[in-house]
Motif scaffolding. Sequence first.
Motif, PDB file in Angstrom:
ATOM      1  N   LEU A  32       0.830  -1.206   0.000  1.00  0.00           N
ATOM      2  CA  LEU A  32       0.000   0.000   0.000  1.00  0.00           C
ATOM      3  C   LEU A  32       0.865   1.258   0.000  1.00  0.00           C
ATOM      4  N   GLY A  33       1.957   1.213   0.762  1.00  0.00           N
ATOM      5  CA  GLY A  33       2.853   2.366   0.791  1.00  0.00           C
ATOM      6  C   GLY A  33       3.488   2.636  -0.558  1.00  0.00           C
ATOM      7  N   LEU A  34       3.974   1.577  -1.210  1.00  0.00           N
ATOM      8  CA  LEU A  34       4.611   1.737  -2.520  1.00  0.00           C
ATOM      9  C   LEU A  34       3.611   2.206  -3.571  1.00  0.00           C
ATOM     10  N   THR A  35       2.330   1.942  -3.333  1.00  0.00           N
ATOM     11  CA  THR A  35       1.303   2.353  -4.286  1.00  0.00           C
ATOM     12  C   THR A  35       0.816   3.766  -4.009  1.00  0.00           C
ATOM     13  N   TRP A  36       0.388   4.017  -2.782  1.00  0.00           N
ATOM     14  CA  TRP A  36      -0.291   5.272  -2.464  1.00  0.00           C
ATOM     15  C   TRP A  36       0.647   6.413  -2.074  1.00  0.00           C
TER      16      TRP A  36
END
Length: 203
Positions: free
Chosen positions: A118-122
């Motif tokens: 989620l961090g790498l995406t958002w």
Amino acid sequence: MLSLPVYLTGLAMGFSLIVAIGAQNAFVLRQGLLGRFVWPVTLICAASDAILILIGVLAFRQVAAALPAFEPVMRYGGAAFLIWYGLRSLVAALRHPGALAAADGKAASLPRTLLMCLGLTWLNPHVYLDTVVLLGSVSAQFPGARASFALGAMTASLAFFVTLGQGAAWLRPLLARPRVWALVETAIALTMWATAARLLLFR
């Protein structure tokens, strides 16, 4: 009603944007090579893209107007996260881990893996630029058929992530060598840092 030409345009645009190796793709590839939580990771990436594509298609003008207020925070916060993750991968490479260290008791748990995903995406502004801004602006060319365009782009995202995550299993025999796995971790680190550099140096 679905417009096939517009759907195919969205499909082509989606593939053209997502194929380039980036932080998100490198993470999915790594999980695919490890064989750990591949389906949850790929589905989170595809679902996140779908949400962002919908935002871009349905509210492009509003998002574009608000983007300047969020851009600095996203840029510096995202760069810091990518630098940290790259350092984490480099440390793993220097330790020469055994291939497919998924069986290691210290391997990341499912919640931690999903939070990282989620961090790498958002936290990556490039994701917003590609999905919300670029795809949103292109979809404006198809009034009355923007849903078809969005569906095509979402299909491209889902197909790519599933193929990347599941297809990585074919490379596992090669990763039986610790040195090869170390090279993979190094490549992932360099990818993260290159993405961070683009965030900090190019606007």
